[in-house]
Motif scaffolding. Structure first.
Motif, mmCIF file in Angstrom:
data_model
loop_
_atom_site.group_PDB
_atom_site.id
_atom_site.type_symbol
_atom_site.label_atom_id
_atom_site.label_comp_id
_atom_site.label_asym_id
_atom_site.label_seq_id
_atom_site.Cartn_x
_atom_site.Cartn_y
_atom_site.Cartn_z
ATOM 1 N N ALA A 12 0.325 81.754 57.968
ATOM 2 C CA ALA A 12 -1.211 82.307 57.319
ATOM 3 C C ALA A 12 -1.848 80.450 57.399
ATOM 4 C CB ALA A 12 -0.888 82.317 56.375
ATOM 5 N N ALA A 13 -0.804 79.466 56.805
ATOM 6 C CA ALA A 13 -1.012 78.365 56.842
ATOM 7 C C ALA A 13 -2.074 78.106 57.969
ATOM 8 C CB ALA A 13 0.095 77.609 56.367
ATOM 9 N N ARG A 14 -3.066 76.732 57.346
ATOM 10 C CA ARG A 14 -3.627 76.410 58.736
ATOM 11 C C ARG A 14 -3.317 74.761 59.201
ATOM 12 N NH1 ARG A 14 -8.593 79.381 60.363
ATOM 13 N NH2 ARG A 14 -8.771 81.481 58.102
ATOM 14 N N ILE A 15 -3.065 74.991 60.538
ATOM 15 C CA ILE A 15 -3.275 73.494 61.451
ATOM 16 C C ILE A 15 -4.653 72.943 61.439
ATOM 17 C CG2 ILE A 15 -3.111 72.427 63.904
ATOM 18 C CD1 ILE A 15 -0.645 73.739 63.842
ATOM 19 N N ASP A 16 -4.748 71.686 61.262
ATOM 20 C CA ASP A 16 -5.474 70.931 61.289
ATOM 21 C C ASP A 16 -6.137 70.635 62.602
ATOM 22 O OD1 ASP A 16 -8.353 70.031 60.155
ATOM 23 O OD2 ASP A 16 -7.698 68.466 59.957
ATOM 24 N N HIS A 17 -7.375 71.328 63.316
ATOM 25 C CA HIS A 17 -7.756 71.129 64.230
ATOM 26 C C HIS A 17 -9.087 70.340 65.118
ATOM 27 C CE1 HIS A 17 -8.727 72.993 68.541
ATOM 28 N NE2 HIS A 17 -8.427 71.529 68.839
ATOM 29 N N ARG A 18 -8.607 69.033 64.736
ATOM 30 C CA ARG A 18 -10.043 67.620 64.986
ATOM 31 C C ARG A 18 -10.424 67.346 66.518
ATOM 32 N NH1 ARG A 18 -10.909 65.426 60.339
ATOM 33 N NH2 ARG A 18 -9.673 65.902 58.285
ATOM 34 N N ASP A 19 -11.285 68.909 67.057
ATOM 35 C CA ASP A 19 -11.227 68.459 68.684
ATOM 36 C C ASP A 19 -12.386 68.447 68.736
ATOM 37 O OD1 ASP A 19 -10.787 69.954 71.276
ATOM 38 O OD2 ASP A 19 -11.646 72.319 70.838
#
Length: 280
Positions: free
Chosen positions: A172-179
C-alpha cells in the motif's frame, strides 16, 4: 536499528546521472543494490560505483532476453526478493517499513507496487493510479517473452508483464515517482512506447487475447480496444473526470491530454501497420 530487508533492488539505467543519486540515497536498508547500465555516456556508472551499488554493464543484441529478464536469468542475487526500481523513483521509509512487516513468512510470488506521480513540477494526487508488479520473488517467474525480431529499440521490459507462478499481493505504501524531465524527453520516450504498443497489439490480436492469460482485467481491456477511435477519449474522460484529474489543475489537464495524444498515436500506428501490406 532497522534489520536489512531481504530484497535486491535492481535499477536499469541509461544516462541517469541526474536522477540516480537521489534514488540510491534511499536504499540503505536493502540487502543489495544493483545498477544495470546500457552504455551510459554521462556519469551514471561512476555514481553507481561511488555510492556502493553493484554495476552490471548490459548491451542488448535485439533478442531475448532484455534487461530485466537478463538479471533474473543470469545473475545471482543476494536476496530472495527483487524490486525493479527506475532511477527517477525514490523509496520512503514507510515503504521499507511495510516490506519489513509483509515479506517475512509471505507465500506470495510477487507484489503490486503503487506510485505517487509528479508532472510539470507538481504531484498528481488524482487521475488514473499508477501501479506495477515490480516486486518479485526470485525463481517464481519472468517478464513475458515477446519475440521482437528487430522492430523495437527498447532494451528493457517497459510494457512486458511479469508472469509469475503463484498468487500476488499489494504494497500500500507508495514509491515517489518523479517521471518528468521536460516535454521533449516525455514526447520522445512516448513515441518509442507507442511504436512498441502498436506492434504488441497486433501480435496479441494475431495470436488471440486468450493466449495471454496472465494479463489483468485492465490490461486485457486496453489491448482489446487500443485500435478503437473512442479509446483515447475514454482514457481522458476516466483520468480527468472520473478519477478527478481536474483537481490537479493545469498539470492534471495536460497529463490527461498528453495521454490522449499518446493513445491516439498508438491507434494511428496500428492503422498504418494494417494498411501497409495492401499498399505495397
Amino acid at each position: 536499528m532497522n534489520a536489512v530487508l531481504p530484497v535486491s533492488v535492481v535499477i536499469p539505467t541509461r544516462n541517469e546521472a541526474r536522477n540516480l543519486p537521489g534514488c540510491l540515497r534511499c536504499l540503505s536498508r536493502f540487502a543489495e543494490v544493483v545498477v544495470v547500465d546500457s552504455g551510459s555516456t554521462d556519469e551514471t556508472a561512476a555514481i553507481a560505483k561511488h555510492m556502493g551499488a553493484r554495476l552490471i554493464p548490459f548491451a542488448w543484441n535485439g533478442r531475448y532476453p532484455k534487461k530485466r529478464n537478463h538479471i533474473l536469468i543470469n545473475e545471482r542475487l543476494a536476496a530472495p526478493w527483487v524490486l525493479f526500481l527506475d532511477a527517477d523513483e525514490q523509496i520512503p521509509e514507510t515503504f521499507c517499513d511495510e516490506l519489513a512487516r509483509t515479506l517475512p513468512g509471505s507465500d506470495r510470488a510477487g507484489y503490486w507496487i503503487n506510485y505517487t506521480n509528479h508532472f510539470m513540477g507538481r504531484e498528481l494526487k488524482h487521475g488514473v493510479p499508477q501501479r506495477k508488479l515490480a516486486l518479485i520473488r526470485v525463481g517464481r517467474g519472468l517478464f513475458e517473452r515477446i519475440e521482437e525480431d528487430g522492430w523495437s529499440t527498447l532494451d528493457m521490459e517497459i510494457h512486458e508483464h511479469p508472469v509469475l507462478d503463484g498468487p500476488t499481493g499489494e504494497i500500500a505504501a507508495r514509491i515517489d515517482h518523479r517521471d518528468f524531465r521536460g516535454l521533449d524527453r516525455f514526447f520522445t520516450r512516448h513515441i518509442d512506447y507507442a511504436r512498441w504498443e502498436a506492434r504488441r497489439h497486433e501480435v496479441l490480436h494475431n495470436q488471440g487475447l486468450g493466449s495471454a492469460a496472465h494479463l489483468t482485467k485492465r490490461q486485457r481491456f486496453k489491448y482489446a480496444n487500443l485500435d478503437r477511435w473512442w479509446y483515447p477519449f475514454f482514457y481522458f474522460a476516466v483520468a480527468y473526470f472520473l478519477k478527478r484529474g481536474l483537481l490537479d489543475g493545469r498539470a492534471g489537464f495536460d497529463y490527461a491530454l498528453y495521454k490522449l495524444w499518446y493513445f491516439n498515436a498508438i491507434r494511428g500506428l496500428i492503422d498504418e501497420q494494417r494498411r501497409a501490406p495492401h499498399e505495397g
